[in-house]
Design a protein around this motif. Structure first.
Motif, PDB file in Angstrom:
ATOM      1  N   GLN A  32       0.838  -1.209   0.000  1.00 31.47           N
ATOM      2  CA  GLN A  32       0.000   0.000   0.000  1.00 31.47           C
ATOM      3  C   GLN A  32       0.869   1.253   0.000  1.00 31.47           C
ATOM      4  O   GLN A  32       0.591   2.209  -0.724  1.00 31.47           O
ATOM      5  N   ASP A  86       1.317   0.924  13.766  1.00 29.39           N
ATOM      6  CA  ASP A  86      -0.079   1.234  14.101  1.00 29.39           C
ATOM      7  C   ASP A  86      -0.413   2.682  13.763  1.00 29.39           C
ATOM      8  O   ASP A  86      -1.510   2.976  13.267  1.00 29.39           O
ATOM      9  N   ARG A  89      -0.930   2.897  10.036  1.00 32.10           N
ATOM     10  CA  ARG A  89      -2.238   2.316   9.678  1.00 32.10           C
ATOM     11  C   ARG A  89      -3.377   3.275  10.037  1.00 32.10           C
ATOM     12  O   ARG A  89      -4.307   3.467   9.252  1.00 32.10           O
ATOM     13  N   ASP A  90      -3.312   3.845  11.246  1.00 33.23           N
ATOM     14  CA  ASP A  90      -4.354   4.780  11.687  1.00 33.23           C
ATOM     15  C   ASP A  90      -4.432   5.987  10.763  1.00 33.23           C
ATOM     16  O   ASP A  90      -5.518   6.413  10.384  1.00 33.23           O
ATOM     17  N   MET A  92      -3.485   6.186   7.663  1.00 30.74           N
ATOM     18  CA  MET A  92      -4.013   5.768   6.358  1.00 30.74           C
ATOM     19  C   MET A  92      -5.521   5.628   6.422  1.00 30.74           C
ATOM     20  O   MET A  92      -6.232   6.031   5.506  1.00 30.74           O
ATOM     21  N   HIS A  93      -6.015   5.057   7.514  1.00 29.41           N
ATOM     22  CA  HIS A  93      -7.454   4.869   7.670  1.00 29.41           C
ATOM     23  C   HIS A  93      -8.168   6.212   7.742  1.00 29.41           C
ATOM     24  O   HIS A  93      -9.181   6.426   7.092  1.00 29.41           O
ATOM     25  N   LYS A  94      -7.616   7.126   8.541  1.00 33.33           N
ATOM     26  CA  LYS A  94      -8.240   8.449   8.680  1.00 33.33           C
ATOM     27  C   LYS A  94      -8.225   9.190   7.361  1.00 33.33           C
ATOM     28  O   LYS A  94      -9.178   9.836   6.986  1.00 33.33           O
ATOM     29  N   ASP A  95      -7.096   9.086   6.633  1.00 33.67           N
ATOM     30  CA  ASP A  95      -6.970   9.766   5.347  1.00 33.67           C
ATOM     31  C   ASP A  95      -8.009   9.227   4.375  1.00 33.67           C
ATOM     32  O   ASP A  95      -8.648   9.975   3.655  1.00 33.67           O
ATOM     33  N   GLY A  96      -8.198   7.905   4.379  1.00 34.40           N
ATOM     34  CA  GLY A  96      -9.194   7.301   3.498  1.00 34.40           C
ATOM     35  C   GLY A  96     -10.595   7.749   3.852  1.00 34.40           C
ATOM     36  O   GLY A  96     -11.401   8.057   2.986  1.00 34.40           O
ATOM     37  N   GLU A  97     -10.873   7.825   5.154  1.00 31.22           N
ATOM     38  CA  GLU A  97     -12.188   8.264   5.623  1.00 31.22           C
ATOM     39  C   GLU A  97     -12.444   9.718   5.227  1.00 31.22           C
ATOM     40  O   GLU A  97     -13.519  10.069   4.761  1.00 31.22           O
ATOM     41  N   ARG A 100     -13.183   9.911   1.552  1.00 32.98           N
ATOM     42  CA  ARG A 100     -14.549   9.452   1.248  1.00 32.98           C
ATOM     43  C   ARG A 100     -15.580  10.520   1.610  1.00 32.98           C
ATOM     44  O   ARG A 100     -16.530  10.748   0.869  1.00 32.98           O
TER      45      ARG A 100
END
Length: 198
Positions: A32, A86, A89-90, A92-97, A100
């Motif tokens: 990723q 971690d 990962r966090d 990346m998740h926040k950026d994706g959210e 969206r």
């Protein structure tokens, strides 16, 4: 063979399956990261020591060589502390959210603009102003009028774009609540919504 604590019965180290799952998870994270642009990487808490390995992985196109480089990148990542991984990962998740939510906001503004410029535009404008009493009524009416005129006369879409910016700003003020009454005109104007994306 991993040892076992005689008093508690717990294993001293994770099972081979658990270790394999963790290794595959890190490999997937490495893939990723290698697929991201420099701008996206800059927003993540990636240690500087890891960046050259990510750039090398991105540069290699040969399948076998890339697979080998990815394995090496994963090996370097396993040397990092779990908290660093971690944090990546966090982020990346926040950026994706965030992305969206931003995309959903843009689609809502686009669909709402089409509803305002469609056949039931006056009703859509009334609904919008009722849902957003803080909106600048005069400015919105003027932008809708000018955008309709631009369309009719095939003029450059300056008011069309300005209307979009105003709607986006207005929707952003309300946050991302899905039970927003301003969604109403968009649902009524389903055909217009399809036109904007097709």
């Amino acid at each position: 063979m991993r040892g076992r604590d005689e008093t508690t019965g717990e294993y001293f180290s994770p099972s081979r399956s658990a270790q394999r799952r963790a290794a595959l998870d890190i490999l997937a994270l490495g893939e990723q990261l290698a697929a991201m642009s420099d701008a996206q990487l800059a927003r993540l808490p990636v240690p500087d020591t890891l960046l050259p390995h990510i750039h090398d992985t991105r540069r290699i196109t040969s399948h076998i060589a890339r697979k080998r480089q990815l394995a090496y990148l994963a090996k370097q990542m396993r040397k990092l502390d779990d908290t660093v991984l971690d944090a990546i990962r966090d982020a990346m998740h926040k950026d994706g959210e965030t992305a969206r939510r931003e995309a959903a906001l843009l689609h809502r503004a686009e669909a709402l603009r089409e509803a305002l410029l469609g056949d039931a535009g006056d009703a859509a404008l009334t609904d919008l102003l009722a849902a957003y009493p803080q909106a600048d009524r005069q400015q919105l009416r003027q932008l809708v009028r000018n955008a309709r005129e631009e369309r009719a006369k095939n003029k450059p879409p300056r008011a069309f774009r300005a209307l979009f910016r105003s709607l986006r700003a207005l929707l952003a003020q309300e946050g991302t609540g899905s039970a927003d009454p301003a969604d109403q005109p968009v649902e009524d104007e389903g055909e217009d919504d399809e036109d904007t994306h097709g």
